[in-house]
Scaffold this active site. Sequence first.
Site, PDB file in Angstrom:
ATOM      1  N   SER A 149      37.168 -13.741 -10.785  1.00  0.00           N
ATOM      2  CA  SER A 149      38.107 -13.429  -9.698  1.00  0.00           C
ATOM      3  C   SER A 149      37.781 -14.196  -8.417  1.00  0.00           C
ATOM      4  O   SER A 149      36.684 -14.064  -7.880  1.00  0.00           O
ATOM      5  CB  SER A 149      38.038 -11.940  -9.336  1.00  0.00           C
ATOM      6  OG  SER A 149      38.693 -11.180 -10.286  1.00  0.00           O
ATOM      7  N   HIS A 169      43.853 -15.118 -10.414  1.00  0.00           N
ATOM      8  CA  HIS A 169      43.533 -15.788 -11.686  1.00  0.00           C
ATOM      9  C   HIS A 169      44.728 -16.672 -12.017  1.00  0.00           C
ATOM     10  O   HIS A 169      45.840 -16.183 -12.092  1.00  0.00           O
ATOM     11  CB  HIS A 169      43.375 -14.768 -12.819  1.00  0.00           C
ATOM     12  CG  HIS A 169      42.219 -13.846 -12.652  1.00  0.00           C
ATOM     13  ND1 HIS A 169      41.075 -13.958 -13.391  1.00  0.00           N
ATOM     14  CD2 HIS A 169      42.044 -12.809 -11.831  1.00  0.00           C
ATOM     15  CE1 HIS A 169      40.235 -13.022 -13.021  1.00  0.00           C
ATOM     16  NE2 HIS A 169      40.796 -12.307 -12.079  1.00  0.00           N
ATOM     17  N   HIS A 177      41.601 -10.073 -19.324  1.00  0.00           N
ATOM     18  CA  HIS A 177      40.869  -8.812 -19.139  1.00  0.00           C
ATOM     19  C   HIS A 177      41.408  -7.781 -20.118  1.00  0.00           C
ATOM     20  O   HIS A 177      42.611  -7.711 -20.366  1.00  0.00           O
ATOM     21  CB  HIS A 177      41.036  -8.289 -17.710  1.00  0.00           C
ATOM     22  CG  HIS A 177      40.339  -9.127 -16.686  1.00  0.00           C
ATOM     23  ND1 HIS A 177      40.965 -10.161 -16.045  1.00  0.00           N
ATOM     24  CD2 HIS A 177      39.066  -9.088 -16.213  1.00  0.00           C
ATOM     25  CE1 HIS A 177      40.099 -10.728 -15.209  1.00  0.00           C
ATOM     26  NE2 HIS A 177      38.944 -10.100 -15.291  1.00  0.00           N
ATOM     27  N   TYR A 211      41.694  -4.653 -19.545  1.00  0.00           N
ATOM     28  CA  TYR A 211      42.570  -3.674 -18.871  1.00  0.00           C
ATOM     29  C   TYR A 211      44.025  -4.136 -18.774  1.00  0.00           C
ATOM     30  O   TYR A 211      44.909  -3.351 -18.469  1.00  0.00           O
ATOM     31  CB  TYR A 211      42.033  -3.301 -17.472  1.00  0.00           C
ATOM     32  CG  TYR A 211      41.887  -4.459 -16.510  1.00  0.00           C
ATOM     33  CD1 TYR A 211      42.991  -5.104 -15.939  1.00  0.00           C
ATOM     34  CD2 TYR A 211      40.619  -4.923 -16.147  1.00  0.00           C
ATOM     35  CE1 TYR A 211      42.853  -6.144 -15.056  1.00  0.00           C
ATOM     36  CE2 TYR A 211      40.463  -5.972 -15.268  1.00  0.00           C
ATOM     37  CZ  TYR A 211      41.588  -6.582 -14.728  1.00  0.00           C
ATOM     38  OH  TYR A 211      41.433  -7.625 -13.868  1.00  0.00           O
ATOM     39  N   GLU A 212      44.272  -5.430 -19.009  1.00  0.00           N
ATOM     40  CA  GLU A 212      45.653  -5.921 -18.978  1.00  0.00           C
ATOM     41  C   GLU A 212      46.444  -5.437 -20.193  1.00  0.00           C
ATOM     42  O   GLU A 212      47.663  -5.587 -20.236  1.00  0.00           O
ATOM     43  CB  GLU A 212      45.669  -7.448 -18.929  1.00  0.00           C
ATOM     44  CG  GLU A 212      45.181  -7.999 -17.606  1.00  0.00           C
ATOM     45  CD  GLU A 212      44.942  -9.501 -17.659  1.00  0.00           C
ATOM     46  OE1 GLU A 212      45.728 -10.239 -17.063  1.00  0.00           O
ATOM     47  OE2 GLU A 212      43.977  -9.927 -18.312  1.00  0.00           O
ATOM     48  N   ALA A 225      33.226 -11.467 -10.494  1.00  0.00           N
ATOM     49  CA  ALA A 225      33.013 -10.720  -9.259  1.00  0.00           C
ATOM     50  C   ALA A 225      32.569  -9.334  -9.707  1.00  0.00           C
ATOM     51  O   ALA A 225      33.093  -8.804 -10.691  1.00  0.00           O
ATOM     52  CB  ALA A 225      34.298 -10.647  -8.464  1.00  0.00           C
ATOM     53  N   MET A 241      34.337  -5.601 -14.888  1.00  0.00           N
ATOM     54  CA  MET A 241      35.302  -5.301 -15.956  1.00  0.00           C
ATOM     55  C   MET A 241      35.502  -6.484 -16.903  1.00  0.00           C
ATOM     56  O   MET A 241      36.567  -6.620 -17.507  1.00  0.00           O
ATOM     57  CB  MET A 241      36.651  -4.919 -15.329  1.00  0.00           C
ATOM     58  CG  MET A 241      36.565  -3.799 -14.306  1.00  0.00           C
ATOM     59  SD  MET A 241      38.141  -3.574 -13.473  1.00  0.00           S
ATOM     60  CE  MET A 241      37.669  -2.454 -12.142  1.00  0.00           C
ATOM     61  N   SER A 242      34.479  -7.338 -17.014  1.00  0.00           N
ATOM     62  CA  SER A 242      34.670  -8.529 -17.859  1.00  0.00           C
ATOM     63  C   SER A 242      33.328  -8.980 -18.434  1.00  0.00           C
ATOM     64  O   SER A 242      32.390  -8.190 -18.520  1.00  0.00           O
ATOM     65  CB  SER A 242      35.263  -9.665 -17.008  1.00  0.00           C
ATOM     66  OG  SER A 242      34.334 -10.108 -16.045  1.00  0.00           O
ATOM     67  N   ASN A 261      31.376  -6.645  -3.416  1.00  0.00           N
ATOM     68  CA  ASN A 261      31.454  -5.391  -2.650  1.00  0.00           C
ATOM     69  C   ASN A 261      30.298  -4.492  -3.065  1.00  0.00           C
ATOM     70  O   ASN A 261      29.731  -4.670  -4.142  1.00  0.00           O
ATOM     71  CB  ASN A 261      32.788  -4.680  -2.947  1.00  0.00           C
ATOM     72  CG  ASN A 261      32.966  -4.409  -4.438  1.00  0.00           C
ATOM     73  OD1 ASN A 261      33.323  -5.311  -5.206  1.00  0.00           O
ATOM     74  ND2 ASN A 261      32.681  -3.187  -4.855  1.00  0.00           N
ATOM     75  N   HIS A 312      40.940  -4.748  -4.312  1.00  0.00           N
ATOM     76  CA  HIS A 312      40.914  -6.085  -4.910  1.00  0.00           C
ATOM     77  C   HIS A 312      40.897  -7.142  -3.804  1.00  0.00           C
ATOM     78  O   HIS A 312      40.336  -8.228  -3.970  1.00  0.00           O
ATOM     79  CB  HIS A 312      42.115  -6.269  -5.836  1.00  0.00           C
ATOM     80  CG  HIS A 312      42.065  -7.546  -6.629  1.00  0.00           C
ATOM     81  ND1 HIS A 312      41.028  -7.845  -7.496  1.00  0.00           N
ATOM     82  CD2 HIS A 312      42.895  -8.622  -6.667  1.00  0.00           C
ATOM     83  CE1 HIS A 312      41.237  -9.035  -8.030  1.00  0.00           C
ATOM     84  NE2 HIS A 312      42.361  -9.523  -7.535  1.00  0.00           N
TER      85      HIS A 312
HETATM   86  N1  HPA Z   1      33.638  -2.193  -9.843  1.00  0.00           N
HETATM   87  C1  HPA Z   1      34.144  -2.731 -10.969  1.00  0.00           C
HETATM   88  N2  HPA Z   1      34.554  -3.994 -11.037  1.00  0.00           N
HETATM   89  C2  HPA Z   1      34.430  -4.753  -9.937  1.00  0.00           C
HETATM   90  C3  HPA Z   1      33.913  -4.249  -8.740  1.00  0.00           C
HETATM   91  C4  HPA Z   1      33.486  -2.892  -8.686  1.00  0.00           C
HETATM   92  O1  HPA Z   1      33.006  -2.380  -7.669  1.00  0.00           O
HETATM   93  N3  HPA Z   1      33.932  -5.274  -7.841  1.00  0.00           N
HETATM   94  C5  HPA Z   1      34.434  -6.350  -8.499  1.00  0.00           C
HETATM   95  N4  HPA Z   1      34.750  -6.045  -9.763  1.00  0.00           N
END
Ligand code: HPA
Length: 272
Positions: free
Chosen positions: A30, A61, A83, A85-86, A113, A211-212, A235, A247
């Site tokens: 990301s 993306h 991903h 989740y898509e 990320a 998530m990847s 983050n 996001h």
């Molecule tokens: N959690 C899950 N996936 C993420 C995060 C997070 O805090 N930051 C970037 N991708």
Amino acid sequence: MNIFDQMNDAAGFIKSRNALSPEVGVILGSGLGEFADTLEEKTVIPYENIPHFKKVGVKGHTGQLVMGKIKGRPVAVMQGRYHYYEGHDIREVVFPVRVLCELGIKKLLLTNAAGGINSMLLPGDLMIIRDHINMMGVNPLWGENDERLGPRFPDMSRVYDEELINIIADAMNSMGLGVKKGVYLALSGPSYETPAEIKMLSVLGADAVGMSTVPEAIVARHMGAAVAGISCISNLAAGISKTPLSHKEVTETANRVKGHFIKLLTAIIPKF
Ligand code: HPA
């Protein structure tokens, strides 16, 4: 058509567009896609043109395969990934990794990320992945195993290659970036975690969450490629962060570190 034939179909198409034999594969996470623009002698192939590739749907993306060279080293870069989740089947998520392996890559660099759980990690840090925890609830090797792709029960006691980890750590040192290594834990998403979940993941040994990456690492090992991973800590994870997660924050941090990130990849890939 089975995965083996689909993979050969896709790889055959890519070879018909580009004579390069890539030695290293890279998947950009990301907000980190700009690295692909720095390749020399580029060929760009949108995913939708490649047989059996799905359409990509997340902001930040783009969804194209960029082939070219970094300081003369042939590479295949996925600018954008699938991903889970898509809504894709997990085997569709990892299909491009199989195609990269079929194209001949021996090393795969995965980037993402991620949210920082370990208090040593701050937004903007780059964390070298030393191991992972799969809590996605699925495994990309689920289903019938095709022995032509890899073994039924592949060993995962060393997913992230020690030599590649050292190359990344040395480059980070010379760039004056602090070297931080940690465990990446993957969940399916797409909702971010609750503070209670983050507390649990911390106890379980996770340093960063995302998530990847994990399905791709498993499949690359299944096919025998050496794997390396770098998380851009975008983050602080939920509950550690004082503010709600978004996001937007993820892509803004990625944007802030992309200079370093591109410099790091340019330094390490020729050494892979
Ligand atoms: N959690 C899950 N996936 C993420 C995060 C997070 O805090 N930051 C970037 N991708």
